[in-house]
Design a protein around this motif. Structure first.
Motif, PDB file in Angstrom:
ATOM      1  N   ASP A 383       0.809  -1.222   0.000  1.00 11.84           N
ATOM      2  CA  ASP A 383       0.000   0.000   0.000  1.00 11.84           C
ATOM      3  C   ASP A 383       0.842   1.272   0.000  1.00 11.84           C
ATOM      4  OD1 ASP A 383      -2.348  -1.384  -0.112  1.00 11.84           O
ATOM      5  OD2 ASP A 383      -2.647  -1.385   2.074  1.00 11.84           O
ATOM      6  N   ALA A 384       2.117   1.151   0.327  1.00 11.50           N
ATOM      7  CA  ALA A 384       2.915   2.365   0.504  1.00 11.50           C
ATOM      8  C   ALA A 384       2.969   3.198  -0.775  1.00 11.50           C
ATOM      9  CB  ALA A 384       4.317   1.992   0.970  1.00 11.50           C
ATOM     10  N   VAL A 385       3.259   2.584  -1.834  1.00 11.56           N
ATOM     11  CA  VAL A 385       3.363   3.312  -3.097  1.00 11.56           C
ATOM     12  C   VAL A 385       1.998   3.865  -3.481  1.00 11.56           C
ATOM     13  CG1 VAL A 385       3.882   3.069  -5.562  1.00 11.56           C
ATOM     14  CG2 VAL A 385       5.297   1.908  -3.828  1.00 11.56           C
ATOM     15  N   PHE A 386       1.001   2.993  -3.279  1.00  9.51           N
ATOM     16  CA  PHE A 386      -0.384   3.387  -3.563  1.00  9.51           C
ATOM     17  C   PHE A 386      -0.768   4.667  -2.808  1.00  9.51           C
ATOM     18  CE2 PHE A 386      -4.709   3.005  -1.757  1.00  9.51           C
ATOM     19  CZ  PHE A 386      -5.444   3.201  -2.916  1.00  9.51           C
ATOM     20  N   LEU A 387      -0.410   4.717  -1.534  1.00 14.79           N
ATOM     21  CA  LEU A 387      -0.770   5.902  -0.727  1.00 14.79           C
ATOM     22  C   LEU A 387      -0.018   7.135  -1.214  1.00 14.79           C
ATOM     23  CD1 LEU A 387      -0.930   4.305   2.837  1.00 14.79           C
ATOM     24  CD2 LEU A 387      -2.854   5.141   1.463  1.00 14.79           C
ATOM     25  N   LYS A 412      -8.361   5.361  -8.655  1.00 17.56           N
ATOM     26  CA  LYS A 412      -8.747   4.081  -9.231  1.00 17.56           C
ATOM     27  C   LYS A 412      -8.202   3.957 -10.663  1.00 17.56           C
ATOM     28  CE  LYS A 412     -12.992   1.617 -10.411  1.00 17.56           C
ATOM     29  NZ  LYS A 412     -14.449   1.662 -10.316  1.00 17.56           N
ATOM     30  N   GLU A 413      -8.400   5.023 -11.415  1.00 23.07           N
ATOM     31  CA  GLU A 413      -7.938   5.063 -12.811  1.00 23.07           C
ATOM     32  C   GLU A 413      -6.429   4.818 -12.896  1.00 23.07           C
ATOM     33  OE1 GLU A 413      -8.470   8.749 -15.273  1.00 23.07           O
ATOM     34  OE2 GLU A 413     -10.568   8.342 -14.641  1.00 23.07           O
ATOM     35  N   LEU A 414      -5.696   5.514 -12.021  1.00 23.87           N
ATOM     36  CA  LEU A 414      -4.250   5.436 -12.089  1.00 23.87           C
ATOM     37  C   LEU A 414      -3.705   4.098 -11.600  1.00 23.87           C
ATOM     38  CD1 LEU A 414      -1.584   7.302 -12.523  1.00 23.87           C
ATOM     39  CD2 LEU A 414      -1.552   7.290 -10.022  1.00 23.87           C
ATOM     40  N   THR A 415      -4.305   3.583 -10.494  1.00 24.93           N
ATOM     41  CA  THR A 415      -3.713   2.401  -9.851  1.00 24.93           C
ATOM     42  C   THR A 415      -4.409   1.108 -10.262  1.00 24.93           C
ATOM     43  OG1 THR A 415      -5.208   2.545  -7.974  1.00 24.93           O
ATOM     44  CG2 THR A 415      -3.113   3.746  -7.800  1.00 24.93           C
ATOM     45  N   GLY A 416      -5.577   1.219 -10.834  1.00 26.94           N
ATOM     46  CA  GLY A 416      -6.326   0.016 -11.205  1.00 26.94           C
ATOM     47  C   GLY A 416      -6.970  -0.671 -10.014  1.00 26.94           C
ATOM     48  N   ARG A 417      -6.861  -0.109  -8.806  1.00 28.03           N
ATOM     49  CA  ARG A 417      -7.509  -0.742  -7.636  1.00 28.03           C
ATOM     50  C   ARG A 417      -8.984  -0.397  -7.599  1.00 28.03           C
ATOM     51  NH1 ARG A 417      -4.142  -1.092  -2.134  1.00 28.03           N
ATOM     52  NH2 ARG A 417      -2.053  -1.459  -2.987  1.00 28.03           N
ATOM     53  N   LYS A 418      -9.750  -1.290  -6.964  1.00 28.74           N
ATOM     54  CA  LYS A 418     -11.155  -0.938  -6.732  1.00 28.74           C
ATOM     55  C   LYS A 418     -11.648  -1.581  -5.435  1.00 28.74           C
ATOM     56  CE  LYS A 418     -12.985  -4.479  -9.848  1.00 28.74           C
ATOM     57  NZ  LYS A 418     -12.176  -5.274 -10.639  1.00 28.74           N
ATOM     58  N   PRO A 425      -7.273   1.189   2.538  1.00 25.54           N
ATOM     59  CA  PRO A 425      -5.997   1.825   2.910  1.00 25.54           C
ATOM     60  C   PRO A 425      -6.150   3.343   3.040  1.00 25.54           C
ATOM     61  CG  PRO A 425      -5.703   0.319   1.052  1.00 25.54           C
ATOM     62  CD  PRO A 425      -7.172   0.443   1.265  1.00 25.54           C
ATOM     63  N   LEU A 426      -7.015   3.937   2.222  1.00 28.05           N
ATOM     64  CA  LEU A 426      -7.219   5.391   2.312  1.00 28.05           C
ATOM     65  C   LEU A 426      -7.894   5.743   3.637  1.00 28.05           C
ATOM     66  CD1 LEU A 426      -8.414   6.148  -1.348  1.00 28.05           C
ATOM     67  CD2 LEU A 426      -6.112   6.452  -0.358  1.00 28.05           C
ATOM     68  N   ARG A 427      -8.930   4.992   3.983  1.00 29.88           N
ATOM     69  CA  ARG A 427      -9.621   5.269   5.249  1.00 29.88           C
ATOM     70  C   ARG A 427      -8.657   5.109   6.420  1.00 29.88           C
ATOM     71  NH1 ARG A 427     -14.623   5.550   7.764  1.00 29.88           N
ATOM     72  NH2 ARG A 427     -15.933   5.060   5.985  1.00 29.88           N
ATOM     73  N   LEU A 428      -7.882   4.034   6.412  1.00 30.39           N
ATOM     74  CA  LEU A 428      -6.950   3.767   7.521  1.00 30.39           C
ATOM     75  C   LEU A 428      -5.911   4.876   7.645  1.00 30.39           C
ATOM     76  CD1 LEU A 428      -6.209  -0.055   7.319  1.00 30.39           C
ATOM     77  CD2 LEU A 428      -6.997   1.206   9.334  1.00 30.39           C
ATOM     78  N   ALA A 429      -5.390   5.283   6.519  1.00 28.42           N
ATOM     79  CA  ALA A 429      -4.355   6.316   6.566  1.00 28.42           C
ATOM     80  C   ALA A 429      -4.939   7.664   6.992  1.00 28.42           C
ATOM     81  CB  ALA A 429      -3.695   6.441   5.194  1.00 28.42           C
ATOM     82  N   LEU A 430      -6.181   7.931   6.588  1.00 22.09           N
ATOM     83  CA  LEU A 430      -6.778   9.251   6.866  1.00 22.09           C
ATOM     84  C   LEU A 430      -7.404   9.334   8.261  1.00 22.09           C
ATOM     85  CD1 LEU A 430      -8.437   9.891   3.389  1.00 22.09           C
ATOM     86  CD2 LEU A 430      -6.596  11.240   4.429  1.00 22.09           C
ATOM     87  N   ALA A 457       2.543  10.572   5.550  1.00 24.29           N
ATOM     88  CA  ALA A 457       3.127   9.959   6.753  1.00 24.29           C
ATOM     89  C   ALA A 457       2.902   8.454   6.735  1.00 24.29           C
ATOM     90  CB  ALA A 457       2.514  10.582   8.009  1.00 24.29           C
ATOM     91  N   ALA A 458       1.711   8.039   6.346  1.00 20.25           N
ATOM     92  CA  ALA A 458       1.405   6.601   6.344  1.00 20.25           C
ATOM     93  C   ALA A 458       2.292   5.890   5.324  1.00 20.25           C
ATOM     94  CB  ALA A 458      -0.074   6.364   6.025  1.00 20.25           C
ATOM     95  N   ALA A 459       2.459   6.506   4.142  1.00 25.20           N
ATOM     96  CA  ALA A 459       3.297   5.902   3.122  1.00 25.20           C
ATOM     97  C   ALA A 459       4.737   5.775   3.633  1.00 25.20           C
ATOM     98  CB  ALA A 459       3.252   6.744   1.848  1.00 25.20           C
ATOM     99  N   ALA A 460       5.188   6.827   4.314  1.00 25.56           N
ATOM    100  CA  ALA A 460       6.565   6.856   4.813  1.00 25.56           C
ATOM    101  C   ALA A 460       6.763   5.806   5.904  1.00 25.56           C
ATOM    102  CB  ALA A 460       6.879   8.236   5.361  1.00 25.56           C
TER     103      ALA A 460
END
Ligand code: GLU
Length: 464
Positions: A383-387, A412-418, A425-430, A457-460
């Motif tokens: 998830d780090a790169v994703f974040l 979603k468009e950029l990473t292909g995740r859905k 991961p977004l909710r957790l990081a935010l 910070a979460a990515a780091a």
């Protein structure tokens, strides 16, 4: 005739949810039928009654929304009780007794040993003039008993004497006066017992309906006899069942945790407490009603209430949550200010988080989530790169309710995740949490600066 009811607590402790039940049944009855509600302090027990408890009862009732039409104190009415006792003495139904408690206890034991019911044998009625004179000369003051109308000619031979009333809640009731002891109405020190004072007051204040707990059913038999002996009209009686703990035990004033004060301090809504105190043990669902008028429209005492009414703390939480989830901002505003939610955003904040609060005070958790330091979570390595990419895609301010959708669409468009892989991961990081209010509502409150910092910070944290 205007229905007139009363709630008659003894100011010897704080009200708990069980005492609230008769207060509400009376109040709701008055509301429903356009009647009047008297608050009467039964404070003749001068040892245990305290003005601070009377004050606390007034406050607690006010918190629930009950305001009495008028207030009386039994301690102000001793002259009326003197007059009533004199009139009963004059008609020969109130008679002096000199037995000591030990003597009465000995007699009771003897009766029980012989298989007889332990009721007072009216020995004092058979004292001779000389015996009476001797007791009086002793200087010991008598206590006074009311002679129940349960015999034909000879009071020494009580008979089965059925007394009936049509109870508002329980239907037709019968008490056998022949099975009861003559009640003491005046103590040796001249003080009066509730059994008499309540009747005198119910008569004097024109009480039309006496609504109280079913622990008073036997009292009612005796009190009807006293109403009649005093020539007072007999009110309608209604006896509701009592609230018990989940284990079926009675509540007492010592049940501190269920006192209205404690519930108020714990942040429960008055209508959650009032709804539960009233609806538990009645037919129909237990639900949180928005106000006392709605409760009055819902409660019909004649529907009875014979099923157990056990107080379940989880039920109170459920009702409270229902009220909080629908609570308009105005009703919460003051409390949000107290937990320092920024004024300008307080309404949007409340509408975002209320669905995740059981009590209004739970908003403090979401205040920390939005405005405070988010508890660090270590994202999974993938998830780090994703974040980091998600942080880079954050749109410029200003943000609104559509920002989350627009932003995550781009991610979603950029990473292909859905789905979950995109959102969690977004909710957790935010927010530092895997659950909570709608992100579309939280994100604009978190704002661009905090959101960017949290994502980076979460990515780091993972990379480091
Ligand atoms: N003071 C009495 C009690 O608290 C009142 C009962 C009644 O309503 O008559 O039990």
């Amino acid at each position: 005739m205007i229905p007139t009811v009363r709630f008659a607590p003894s100011p010897t402790g704080f009200l708990h949810i069980g005492n609230l039940r008769p207060a509400l049944f009376n109040w709701l009855y008055a509301r429903r039928y356009g009647g009047r509600f008297l608050l009467r302090f039964d404070d003749t027990d001068t040892q245990r009654s305290k003005p601070e408890y009377a004050e606390a009862i007034l406050q607690d009732l006010r918190w629930i929304g009950i305001a009495a039409d008028w207030v009386e104190r039994q301690s102000d009415r001793l002259a009326q009780y003197d007059a009533a006792a004199d009139s009963l003495r004059a008609s020969g139904v109130l008679y002096p007794c000199w037995e000591t408690p030990e003597e009465l206890e000995r007699r009771r034991k003897r009766q029980m040993a012989r298989g007889l019911p332990p009721i007072y044998g009216r020995e004092a009625l058979r004292l001779t003039e000389a015996e009476r004179a001797a007791h009086e000369a002793d200087g010991r003051r008598p206590h006074w008993r009311f002679r129940l109308p349960n015999f034909t000619d000879d009071p020494a031979r009580p008979e089965r004497t059925e007394l009936h009333w049509d109870d508002l809640v329980r239907g037709r009731q019968t008490v056998d006066l022949g099975s009861l002891s003559d009640p003491v109405l005046v103590r040796e020190d001249g003080s009066y017992l509730y059994t008499l004072t309540s009747v005198v007051d119910d008569g004097a204040f024109g009480i039309t309906h006496v609504i109280r707990g079913d622990d008073h059913v036997t009292n009612t038999g005796v009190q009807i006899a006293i109403f009649e002996a005093l020539g007072l009209p007999v009110p309608v009686f209604g006896h509701h069942n009592l609230i018990t703990t989940i284990d079926g035990e009675g509540l007492s004033k010592r049940t501190g945790a269920l006192s209205l004060r404690a519930l108020r301090q714990d942040g429960y809504e008055p209508m959650a407490v009032a709804s539960l105190a009233t609806l538990v043990g009645l037919p129909g669902a237990i639900e949180a009603l928005p106000d006392l008028d709605a409760l009055a429209a819902r409660v019909d005492l004649t529907e009875g209430g014979s099923s157990a009414s056990k107080f379940d703390p989880a039920e109170l939480d459920r009702l409270n949550a229902d009220l909080v989830h629908a609570m308009p901002y105005a009703a919460a505003a003051e409390r949000l200010r107290a937990i320092r939610v920024p004024d300008a955003e307080a309404e949007a904040f409340w509408l975002a988080v209320r669905g995740n609060c059981t009590r209004v005070a739970d908003a403090a958790l979401w205040r920390d989530v939005v405005y405070g330091a988010v508890p660090p979570t270590a994202p999974a390595s993938e998830d780090a790169v994703f974040l980091g990419s998600a942080a880079a895609l954050l749109p410029p301010a200003p943000w609104d309710g559509a920002t989350w959708k627009a932003w995550t669409g781009k991610v979603k468009e950029l990473t292909g995740r859905k789905g979950r892989a995109l959102f969690m991961p977004l909710r957790l990081a935010l927010t530092g949490l895997d659950h909570g209010p709608e992100m579309s509502e939280l994100l604009p409150l978190i704002g661009r600066d905090r959101a960017g910092a949290r994502l980076t910070a979460a990515a780091a944290r993972q990379e480091g």
